[in-house]
Design an enzyme around this catalytic site. Structure first.
Site, PDB file in Angstrom:
ATOM      1  CE1 TYR A  74      27.089  57.693  31.060  1.00  0.00           C
ATOM      2  CE2 TYR A  74      24.931  56.773  31.580  1.00  0.00           C
ATOM      3  CZ  TYR A  74      26.165  57.270  31.987  1.00  0.00           C
ATOM      4  OH  TYR A  74      26.460  57.330  33.322  1.00  0.00           O
ATOM      5  CG  PHE A 126      42.673  35.162  42.193  1.00  0.00           C
ATOM      6  CD1 PHE A 126      43.826  34.454  41.864  1.00  0.00           C
ATOM      7  CD2 PHE A 126      42.582  36.493  41.824  1.00  0.00           C
ATOM      8  CE1 PHE A 126      44.852  35.074  41.173  1.00  0.00           C
ATOM      9  CE2 PHE A 126      43.614  37.110  41.125  1.00  0.00           C
ATOM     10  CZ  PHE A 126      44.749  36.401  40.800  1.00  0.00           C
ATOM     11  CG  ASP A 127      45.714  38.052  44.051  1.00  0.00           C
ATOM     12  OD1 ASP A 127      44.763  37.991  43.251  1.00  0.00           O
ATOM     13  OD2 ASP A 127      46.800  38.587  43.763  1.00  0.00           O
ATOM     14  CG  ASP A 216      36.346  33.963  41.066  1.00  0.00           C
ATOM     15  OD1 ASP A 216      36.352  34.438  39.917  1.00  0.00           O
ATOM     16  OD2 ASP A 216      37.266  34.141  41.881  1.00  0.00           O
ATOM     17  CB  ALA A 218      38.359  33.912  35.696  1.00  0.00           C
ATOM     18  CE  LYS A 259      41.944  36.204  35.128  1.00  0.00           C
ATOM     19  NZ  LYS A 259      41.626  37.509  35.731  1.00  0.00           N
ATOM     20  CG  HIS A 451      51.076  39.918  45.447  1.00  0.00           C
ATOM     21  ND1 HIS A 451      50.050  39.935  46.373  1.00  0.00           N
ATOM     22  CD2 HIS A 451      50.486  39.771  44.240  1.00  0.00           C
ATOM     23  CE1 HIS A 451      48.901  39.788  45.736  1.00  0.00           C
ATOM     24  NE2 HIS A 451      49.136  39.698  44.442  1.00  0.00           N
TER      25      HIS A 451
HETATM   26  N1  F0G Z   1      39.081  35.493  40.122  1.00  0.00           N
HETATM   27  C1  F0G Z   1      40.042  34.725  39.608  1.00  0.00           C
HETATM   28  C2  F0G Z   1      39.938  33.242  39.739  1.00  0.00           C
HETATM   29  C3  F0G Z   1      41.138  35.307  38.965  1.00  0.00           C
HETATM   30  O1  F0G Z   1      42.084  34.528  38.464  1.00  0.00           O
HETATM   31  C4  F0G Z   1      41.184  36.718  38.863  1.00  0.00           C
HETATM   32  C5  F0G Z   1      42.303  37.373  38.209  1.00  0.00           C
HETATM   33  C6  F0G Z   1      40.157  37.478  39.407  1.00  0.00           C
HETATM   34  C7  F0G Z   1      39.110  36.834  40.033  1.00  0.00           C
HETATM   35  C8  F0G Z   1      40.153  38.977  39.347  1.00  0.00           C
HETATM   36  O2  F0G Z   1      39.887  39.406  38.072  1.00  0.00           O
HETATM   37  O3  F0G Z   1      41.938  40.652  37.346  1.00  0.00           O
HETATM   38  O4  F0G Z   1      39.779  40.870  36.125  1.00  0.00           O
HETATM   39  O5  F0G Z   1      40.051  41.879  38.361  1.00  0.00           O
HETATM   40  N2  F0G Z   1      43.355  36.801  37.927  1.00  0.00           N
HETATM   41  C9  F0G Z   1      44.502  37.344  37.237  1.00  0.00           C
HETATM   42  C10 F0G Z   1      45.605  36.337  37.280  1.00  0.00           C
HETATM   43  C11 F0G Z   1      44.906  38.705  37.661  1.00  0.00           C
HETATM   44  O6  F0G Z   1      46.729  36.700  36.910  1.00  0.00           O
HETATM   45  O7  F0G Z   1      45.370  35.187  37.640  1.00  0.00           O
HETATM   46  P1  F0G Z   1      40.447  40.775  37.449  1.00  0.00           P
END
Ligand code: F0G
Length: 468
Positions: A74, A126-127, A216, A218, A259, A451
């Site tokens: 833990y 990002f969304d 951000d 990824a 990613k 979406h």
């Molecule tokens: N930031 C970016 C640039 C992303 O592409 C994503 C996720 C996230 C944050 C959120 O990360 O999914 O680990 O919570 N992108 C995926 C996509 C879902 O399909 O582009 P997460």
């Protein structure tokens, strides 16, 4: 667009997973049952899944071996220490907070830093970043560079418009801005990279105004590869050195490690500020877990410690970026208008241009996504007004995305070029009968990130404008 011959995979295959193409009749049944929302189709009913490059990578033998070393204690697990050391070395930050995925890092940061009504400028949100910002009462501001709107295959279309950033800061004042974010690579506008020069410039602007600057990141390794390949002065630098320089310009970084962590799950925040670290850790304990596992299993952190190193391998990145470029060429040859140059993780079809008879409020991107499934069992995601539109809570007006895109994301180390050739063939069939494709309307939607869960219906044929 790169014309280099795509190198062969710098790895061989040790385990395989069967995939199956359902009959056309079955596919038609599945899409109707899903209310035309491809997120609602079972993976077993998909032949080639290009929905996302997130959490879909094939792990290496070294990662599978590392999994067995997982220490599930833990507190203070060895797995955490290995993961922490790796992140500290690559990202150059002192504190590392593991999270189970990227959006939790957004939740943590915005919950801690953001005051209601504050702005968050970003090259492009990002969304989930946009969703979390709004959810915490913030106002996400996208400042993509002008080149991002051009149809020319220019490098570094992911950059931030620094003139607009300066103007925005001067107009609204630093007090009204919670932080500045750079999304690396810029997923929403085509997986386009950000140049080191642009990162440096944004960092200088933030320093001058005393604003927090976060990434951000990824897809940081893919971004570093583009810098090495396309930015003057970086061709002889290693990916690791380029990453180190990139991270030297920010106060901290949040990463969805699903990613470029080459893992199926994981994320983290890396930062130097001890006080902020303590606040974040407090909230992490409440919503994810103790700060040495943060919602991850010990074995997940070991997988990440290996994946974050493997992703910086030049041969891997060269293959990866060239495979995406190969795919882009094939899709373009099939007659689909695409975003050029190809980005780092996906090919983006410009559905607005392909289906110019479907207005943005009938989601041309969804038209292409549904066709790719019914024609070839291929799953992709709409990145247009279905994802980014909706009613503005302030003005009550319907908003639309700047482009109606469809993303064909490539999972890492998963598909071969034969799979991609099949997708291109299917794309060609869709182009041949594009004028018959109709738009969609939403019949049910949620307040945030609609979406993912919305239900759609086909628009009546008569609402589709017939071209003269
Ligand atoms: N930031 C970016 C640039 C992303 O592409 C994503 C996720 C996230 C944050 C959120 O990360 O999914 O680990 O919570 N992108 C995926 C996509 C879902 O399909 O582009 P997460």
């Amino acid at each position: 667009m790169s014309k280099k011959r795509q190198p062969a995979e710098p790895y061989r295959i040790k385990a395989v997973e069967s995939i199956k193409l359902l009959s056309r009749h079955e596919r038609e049944q599945r899409i109707v049952a899903a209310n035309y929302n491809i997120f609602k189709i079972d993976a077993a009913d998909i032949y080639i899944d290009l929905l996302t490059d997130s959490g879909t990578a094939a792990m290496s033998n070294r990662q599978w071996a590392a999994l067995m070393l997982g220490d599930e204690s833990y507190a203070g697990a060895r797995s955490f220490r290995r993961f922490e050391r790796t992140v500290q070395e690559i990202f150059g930050k002192k504190y590392v907070l593991p999270c189970h995925q990227g959006r939790v890092t957004e939740n943590l940061l915005f919950s801690t830093i953001l005051k209601k009504g504050q702005f968050v400028p970003n090259n492009t949100h990002f969304d989930t970043t946009k969703g979390n910002c709004l959810h915490k009462g913030g106002i996400p501001i996208d400042l993509p560079c002008k080149e991002s709107l051009s149809d020319e295959p220019l490098p570094f279309k992911g950059n931030m418009d620094t003139e607009r950033l300066e103007a925005f800061i001067n107009e609204h004042g630093t007090e009204s801005i919670a932080m500045v974010i750079m999304t690396i690579t810029n997923n929403t506008i085509g997986g386009q990279p950000v140049s080191m020069a642009n990162i440096r410039e944004v960092s200088e602007i933030c320093k001058k105004h005393g604003l927090l600057f976060y990434y951000d990141c990824a897809r940081f390794a893919e971004n570093a590869f583009f810098i090495k390949r396309d930015e003057t002065g970086y061709s002889t630098r290693s990916i690791r050195e380029i990453a180190a320089e990139m991270f030297s310009y920010c106060d901290g970084a949040m990463m969805s490690a699903k990613k470029d962590g080459l893992a199926n799950m994981g994320g983290f925040i890396a930062l130097d500020d001890e006080q902020l670290y303590r606040k974040l850790a407090e909230l992490l304990i409440l919503i994810e877990g103790f700060p040495t596992y943060g919602g991850l299993a010990g074995r997940d952190m070991d997988i990440l410690a290996v994946g974050l190193e493997e992703v910086m391998d030049f041969d891997y990145l060269d293959f990866r970026i060239e495979q995406v470029a190969y795919f882009a060429r094939k899709i373009k040859e099939a007659g689909m208008p695409i975003i050029e140059p190809a980005g780092g993780h996906a090919v983006f079809i410009d559905a607005g241009r392909l289906l110019d008879h479907i207005p943005a409020n009938q989601f041309p991107g969804q038209g292409v996504a549904v066709e790719l499934y019914t024609e070839g069992g291929i799953r992709v995601s709409e990145i247009g007004s279905l994802m980014f539109g909706g009613v503005d809570p302030e003005t009550g007006k319907e908003q639309f995305a700047s482009k109606e895109l469809v993303r064909l994301a490539l999972p890492r180390r998963v598909f071969t070029n034969s799979h991609l050739d099949f997708v291109a063939e299917v794309a060609g069939k869709i182009v041949a009968r594009k004028d018959e494709i109709c738009g969609y309307k939403i019949v049910h939607q949620s307040e945030f990130l609609r979406h993912f869960t919305c239900d759609l219906a086909k628009c009546q044929v008569e609402t589709v404008k017939v071209k003269s």
